[in-house]
Design a protein around this motif. Structure first.
Motif, PDB file in Angstrom:
ATOM      1  N   VAL A 116      10.167   0.396  -0.484  1.00  0.00           N
ATOM      2  CA  VAL A 116       8.416   0.463  -0.728  1.00  0.00           C
ATOM      3  C   VAL A 116       7.112  -0.776  -1.104  1.00  0.00           C
ATOM      4  O   VAL A 116       8.133  -1.618  -2.252  1.00  0.00           O
ATOM      5  CB  VAL A 116       8.398   1.537  -1.994  1.00  0.00           C
ATOM      6  CG1 VAL A 116       6.978   1.947  -1.972  1.00  0.00           C
ATOM      7  CG2 VAL A 116       9.397   2.485  -1.996  1.00  0.00           C
ATOM      8  N   PRO A 117       6.786  -1.335   0.341  1.00  0.00           N
ATOM      9  CA  PRO A 117       6.618  -2.694  -0.003  1.00  0.00           C
ATOM     10  C   PRO A 117       5.232  -2.173  -1.188  1.00  0.00           C
ATOM     11  O   PRO A 117       4.004  -1.350  -1.039  1.00  0.00           O
ATOM     12  CB  PRO A 117       5.211  -3.263   1.566  1.00  0.00           C
ATOM     13  CG  PRO A 117       5.519  -1.775   2.077  1.00  0.00           C
ATOM     14  CD  PRO A 117       6.567  -0.904   1.528  1.00  0.00           C
ATOM     15  N   ILE A 118       4.516  -3.071  -1.586  1.00  0.00           N
ATOM     16  CA  ILE A 118       4.028  -3.238  -2.631  1.00  0.00           C
ATOM     17  C   ILE A 118       2.724  -4.624  -2.732  1.00  0.00           C
ATOM     18  O   ILE A 118       2.934  -5.172  -2.513  1.00  0.00           O
ATOM     19  CB  ILE A 118       4.034  -3.406  -4.462  1.00  0.00           C
ATOM     20  CG1 ILE A 118       4.995  -1.767  -4.305  1.00  0.00           C
ATOM     21  CG2 ILE A 118       3.283  -2.729  -5.517  1.00  0.00           C
ATOM     22  CD1 ILE A 118       6.203  -1.874  -5.455  1.00  0.00           C
ATOM     23  N   VAL A 119       1.278  -4.263  -2.948  1.00  0.00           N
ATOM     24  CA  VAL A 119       0.423  -5.554  -2.929  1.00  0.00           C
ATOM     25  C   VAL A 119       0.008  -5.470  -4.169  1.00  0.00           C
ATOM     26  O   VAL A 119      -0.962  -4.497  -5.168  1.00  0.00           O
ATOM     27  CB  VAL A 119      -0.588  -5.390  -1.625  1.00  0.00           C
ATOM     28  CG1 VAL A 119      -1.486  -6.775  -2.061  1.00  0.00           C
ATOM     29  CG2 VAL A 119      -0.104  -5.877  -0.766  1.00  0.00           C
ATOM     30  N   VAL A 120      -0.463  -6.846  -4.929  1.00  0.00           N
ATOM     31  CA  VAL A 120      -1.573  -6.606  -6.574  1.00  0.00           C
ATOM     32  C   VAL A 120      -2.162  -8.132  -6.013  1.00  0.00           C
ATOM     33  O   VAL A 120      -1.978  -8.732  -5.574  1.00  0.00           O
ATOM     34  CB  VAL A 120      -0.417  -6.872  -7.422  1.00  0.00           C
ATOM     35  CG1 VAL A 120      -1.382  -7.237  -9.075  1.00  0.00           C
ATOM     36  CG2 VAL A 120       1.341  -5.373  -7.331  1.00  0.00           C
ATOM     37  N   GLY A 128      -5.291  -4.903  -9.798  1.00  0.00           N
ATOM     38  CA  GLY A 128      -4.991  -3.449  -9.511  1.00  0.00           C
ATOM     39  C   GLY A 128      -3.903  -3.429  -7.991  1.00  0.00           C
ATOM     40  O   GLY A 128      -3.154  -4.431  -7.295  1.00  0.00           O
ATOM     41  N   VAL A 129      -3.491  -2.412  -7.951  1.00  0.00           N
ATOM     42  CA  VAL A 129      -1.428  -1.978  -6.875  1.00  0.00           C
ATOM     43  C   VAL A 129      -1.891  -1.026  -5.789  1.00  0.00           C
ATOM     44  O   VAL A 129      -2.706   0.032  -5.975  1.00  0.00           O
ATOM     45  CB  VAL A 129      -1.335  -1.308  -7.538  1.00  0.00           C
ATOM     46  CG1 VAL A 129       0.216  -1.183  -7.205  1.00  0.00           C
ATOM     47  CG2 VAL A 129      -0.391  -2.098  -9.127  1.00  0.00           C
ATOM     48  N   GLY A 130      -2.068  -1.603  -4.298  1.00  0.00           N
ATOM     49  CA  GLY A 130      -1.970  -1.023  -3.621  1.00  0.00           C
ATOM     50  C   GLY A 130      -0.503  -1.063  -3.423  1.00  0.00           C
ATOM     51  O   GLY A 130       0.492  -2.038  -2.609  1.00  0.00           O
ATOM     52  N   LEU A 131      -0.159   0.162  -2.592  1.00  0.00           N
ATOM     53  CA  LEU A 131       1.746   0.742  -1.589  1.00  0.00           C
ATOM     54  C   LEU A 131       1.192   0.649  -0.654  1.00  0.00           C
ATOM     55  O   LEU A 131       0.331   1.532   0.311  1.00  0.00           O
ATOM     56  CB  LEU A 131       2.187   2.302  -2.259  1.00  0.00           C
ATOM     57  CG  LEU A 131       2.411   2.836  -3.690  1.00  0.00           C
ATOM     58  CD1 LEU A 131       2.454   3.815  -4.138  1.00  0.00           C
ATOM     59  CD2 LEU A 131       2.471   1.436  -4.469  1.00  0.00           C
ATOM     60  N   ILE A 153      -4.153  -3.649   5.392  1.00  0.00           N
ATOM     61  CA  ILE A 153      -5.624  -3.359   4.913  1.00  0.00           C
ATOM     62  C   ILE A 153      -5.723  -1.999   4.109  1.00  0.00           C
ATOM     63  O   ILE A 153      -6.244  -2.200   3.357  1.00  0.00           O
ATOM     64  CB  ILE A 153      -6.676  -3.356   6.025  1.00  0.00           C
ATOM     65  CG1 ILE A 153      -6.689  -4.316   7.061  1.00  0.00           C
ATOM     66  CG2 ILE A 153      -8.110  -2.492   5.836  1.00  0.00           C
ATOM     67  CD1 ILE A 153      -7.265  -3.918   8.768  1.00  0.00           C
ATOM     68  N   GLY A 154      -5.111  -1.448   4.234  1.00  0.00           N
ATOM     69  CA  GLY A 154      -4.746  -0.010   3.381  1.00  0.00           C
ATOM     70  C   GLY A 154      -4.229  -0.763   1.947  1.00  0.00           C
ATOM     71  O   GLY A 154      -4.939  -0.413   1.088  1.00  0.00           O
ATOM     72  N   ALA A 155      -3.149  -0.763   1.616  1.00  0.00           N
ATOM     73  CA  ALA A 155      -2.516  -1.145   0.401  1.00  0.00           C
ATOM     74  C   ALA A 155      -3.343  -2.215  -0.247  1.00  0.00           C
ATOM     75  O   ALA A 155      -4.114  -2.137  -1.381  1.00  0.00           O
ATOM     76  CB  ALA A 155      -1.155  -2.394   0.995  1.00  0.00           C
ATOM     77  N   VAL A 189      -6.090  18.178  10.167  1.00  0.00           N
ATOM     78  CA  VAL A 189      -6.834  16.305  10.142  1.00  0.00           C
ATOM     79  C   VAL A 189      -5.766  15.880   9.054  1.00  0.00           C
ATOM     80  O   VAL A 189      -6.317  16.260   7.731  1.00  0.00           O
ATOM     81  CB  VAL A 189      -7.891  16.096  10.197  1.00  0.00           C
ATOM     82  CG1 VAL A 189      -8.151  14.233  10.088  1.00  0.00           C
ATOM     83  CG2 VAL A 189      -8.826  17.213  11.112  1.00  0.00           C
ATOM     84  N   GLN A 190      -4.814  14.902   9.249  1.00  0.00           N
ATOM     85  CA  GLN A 190      -3.839  14.529   8.611  1.00  0.00           C
ATOM     86  C   GLN A 190      -4.608  13.033   8.370  1.00  0.00           C
ATOM     87  O   GLN A 190      -4.379  11.937   9.267  1.00  0.00           O
ATOM     88  CB  GLN A 190      -2.965  14.561   9.053  1.00  0.00           C
ATOM     89  CG  GLN A 190      -2.480  15.819   8.368  1.00  0.00           C
ATOM     90  CD  GLN A 190      -0.816  16.339   8.824  1.00  0.00           C
ATOM     91  OE1 GLN A 190      -0.604  15.564  10.287  1.00  0.00           O
ATOM     92  NE2 GLN A 190      -0.215  16.854   8.472  1.00  0.00           N
ATOM     93  N   THR A 191      -4.321  11.723   7.481  1.00  0.00           N
ATOM     94  CA  THR A 191      -3.649  10.994   6.948  1.00  0.00           C
ATOM     95  C   THR A 191      -3.065  10.035   6.160  1.00  0.00           C
ATOM     96  O   THR A 191      -3.083  10.911   5.058  1.00  0.00           O
ATOM     97  CB  THR A 191      -5.453  10.527   6.778  1.00  0.00           C
ATOM     98  OG1 THR A 191      -5.277   8.662   7.023  1.00  0.00           O
ATOM     99  CG2 THR A 191      -5.810  10.791   5.367  1.00  0.00           C
ATOM    100  N   ALA A 192      -2.419   9.095   6.304  1.00  0.00           N
ATOM    101  CA  ALA A 192      -1.406   8.462   5.332  1.00  0.00           C
ATOM    102  C   ALA A 192      -1.596   8.158   4.277  1.00  0.00           C
ATOM    103  O   ALA A 192      -2.678   7.193   4.326  1.00  0.00           O
ATOM    104  CB  ALA A 192      -0.396   8.029   6.597  1.00  0.00           C
ATOM    105  N   GLY A 193      -1.494   8.061   3.429  1.00  0.00           N
ATOM    106  CA  GLY A 193      -0.730   7.177   2.166  1.00  0.00           C
ATOM    107  C   GLY A 193      -1.555   6.032   2.191  1.00  0.00           C
ATOM    108  O   GLY A 193      -2.057   5.371   1.697  1.00  0.00           O
TER     109      GLY A 193
END
Length: 392
Positions: A33-37, A46-49, A94-96, A264-268
Motif C-alpha cells: 500500500v503506497p502512501i504519499v504525504v 495531507g495524506v493520499g494512498l 496524480i490521484g494520491a 460507472v466505477q472509479t478506483a480509490g
C-alpha cells in the motif's frame, strides 16, 4: 499556505488469508500500500494512498503553490504529463497527490472532507467484496458472515473461470446474506476482472441468470472495449459495471456515450477530483457511480456530495498497517467521522516496522494477466497460471 515538500511511504495490507481474482492469487494475503504525504509551510500535512511513479515530475507542478487550489493543481499535473500521457500508475500518483491536497484543504478549513465537499449524510452505503476466489467453501461462508455481521446485505464475489463453481459460491453467499437479512433477497454481483471475450461473457452470465438475479457483472471484457461492453449489456439481464481501471475522464466518455455501461466505477487510487468529474459525467447520463478499492477513503467522502452515488466497495474490514481511519462500519454502511480532513492518520513507526512484510514489486498476483485469459475452452482453477500466483 504553500506546498513545501513531500515524502513517500509504503505499508502493507495484511488480509491474513489468500486473496485473488481470475488473474491470480496472493496466497499469503500481503499487499503493498503506497502512501504519499504532502507537506506545507503551515505544518499541515495531507495524506493520499496511491503510487509514487514519476512523483518528482508531478511534484514540480505543485511545489510553492497554495494546496487549497486543488482542482486547478489537478489540471496542472495533467498538463505536466500530457506528452507521455498520464495513464496507469502515473494517474495513480496524480490521484494520491490530489487526495492529499483535498485532505490539506479540509484540515485548513477545520472540517471533515465530506462536509467541505457539501455532503449532508455521513453514511455511505457499502457492499461486501472479499477478493475471495481462492477461498474454500467454509472460508467463503465465514468471510461473508463477518460482513453480514456489520449489516451488509449485498456482496460481490470474484469469479469467471468455472460457471458451476461460481453458481455454487454465489448460492453460499446468497444464503448467508438472506439469513442475516431475515429472508430479504440480497444483492449479488460477479467480478471477472476482464477475463472473458464478448461471447464468453454473454454465455456465462446467461447461464448464471437461470438461477440468480445478478445486480451487475463487473469488467466482463477488456476495459477499453466499448462495443464489447455494449454487446454484453444487450445480451444479459444484469447491469454492466466498469471503470475502475480507466485512467482519465476521456476514457470513461466513449463507454458512457455509447450506452455501454450501467454502473460507472472509479478506483480509490485515482483521486477525489477524478471521481467528482466522472460522477458529474455519469449523472448527466442518468447513471449511478460506485467507488472501488481496498481503502477508498477519499471517494467515500466525495460520495456523500454527489447525487448519483449507488454503493461503495468494502473489502478488508481492517486498515493497512500503521493507518488509522476516522470511520466505522455499521448497518451496511461506512460511517464517516467528524475529524478534519480525510480523518486518516499514520503511525510511521509501525509502517517502518512492517517493512519485512512487503512483497517485492515484481511478485506475482492479481496484476499479471494470465496468458490464456479470454481464450479458455474449459473451466480453470484459480491461480493455475504459473506467472499469476505467488506464495511468499
Amino acid at each position: 499556505m504553500r506546498i513545501t515538500g513531500y515524502r513517500t511511504l509504503t505499508t502493507v495490507q495484511d488480509w491474513g488469508r489468500p486473496i485473488g481474482d481470475a488473474n491470480g492469487v496472493v496466497a499469503d494475503g500481503l499487499v503493498r500500500v503506497p502512501i504519499v504525504v504532502v507537506e506545507t509551510d503551515e505544518g499541515i500535512t495531507g495524506v493520499g494512498l496511491g503510487p509514487h511513479t514519476e512523483i518528482e515530475t508531478l511534484f514540480a507542478a505543485l511545489e510553492g503553490e497554495d494546496p487549497r487550489c486543488v482542482t486547478a493543481l489537478y489540471d496542472r499535473m495533467l498538463r505536466w504529463t500530457f506528452k507521455a500521457g498520464h495513464a496507469g500508475a502515473v494517474f495513480g500518483t496524480i490521484g494520491a497527490l490530489d487526495t492529499a491536497l483535498w485532505d490539506i484543504k479540509a484540515q485548513a478549513a477545520g472540517e471533515p472532507l465530506w462536509r467541505l465537499l457539501g455532503g449532508r449524510d455521513r453514511r455511505v452505503p457499502a457492499y461486501a467484496s472479499g477478493l475471495d476466489i481462492a477461498l474454500t467453501d467454509d472460508e467463503l461462508v465465514a468471510a461473508y458472515r463477518t460482513y453480514a455481521g456489520r449489516g451488509l446485505r449485498a456482496a460481490k464475489i470474484k469469479g469467471g473461470l468455472d460457471v458451476d463453481r461460481d453458481r455454487h459460491r454465489l448460492a453460499l453467499v446468497r444464503d448467508v446474506l438472506t439469513e442475516a437479512g431475515g429472508g430479504a433477497r440480497p444483492g449479488l454481483m460477479l467480478d471477472v476482472n476482464e477475463t472473458w471475450t464478448r461471447k464468453q461473457a454473454v454465455r456465462y452470465v446467461s447461464e448464471l441468470e437461470r438461477t440468480f438475479d445478478l445486480t451487475w457483472v463487473e469488467e466482463p471484457v477488456r476495459r477499453w472495449d466499448v462495443e464489447g461492453h455494449a454487446a454484453v449489456g444487450r445480451g444479459v439481464r444484469a447491469s454492466v459495471a466498469t471503470g475502475e481501471n480507466l485512467t482519465g475522464l476521456e476514457q470513461h466518455r466513449p463507454l458512457i456515450a455509447a450506452g455501454a455501461v450501467d454502473v460507472v466505477q472509479t478506483a480509490g487510487g485515482w483521486g477525489v477530483t477524478h471521481f467528482l468529474r466522472v460522477a458529474a459525467l455519469a449523472h448527466a447520463h442518468d447513471l449511478p457511480v460506485s467507488p472501488i478499492g481496498t481503502s477508498p477513503v477519499g471517494l467515500l467522502h466525495a460520495a456523500t456530495s454527489v447525487p448519483n452515488h449507488l454503493v461503495s466497495e468494502l473489502q478488508d474490514l481492517r486498515p493497512a498497517v500503521g493507518v488509522t481511519l476516522d470511520l466505522h462500519v455499521e448497518d451496511g454502511a461506512y460511517v464517516l467521522g467528524d475529524g478534519p480532513g480525510l480523518g486518516l492518520r499514520l503511525d510511521e513507526t509501525a509502517i517502518a516496522a512492517s517493512g519485512h512484510l512487503l512483497p517485492h514489486p515484481s511478485a506475482g498476483g492479481t496484476h499479471i494477466r494470465p496468458v490464456d485469459a479470454g481464450r479458455r475452452l474449459h473451466a480453470a482453477e484459480p491461480g493455475t497460471a504459473s506467472d499469476s500466483t505467488v506464495s511468499r
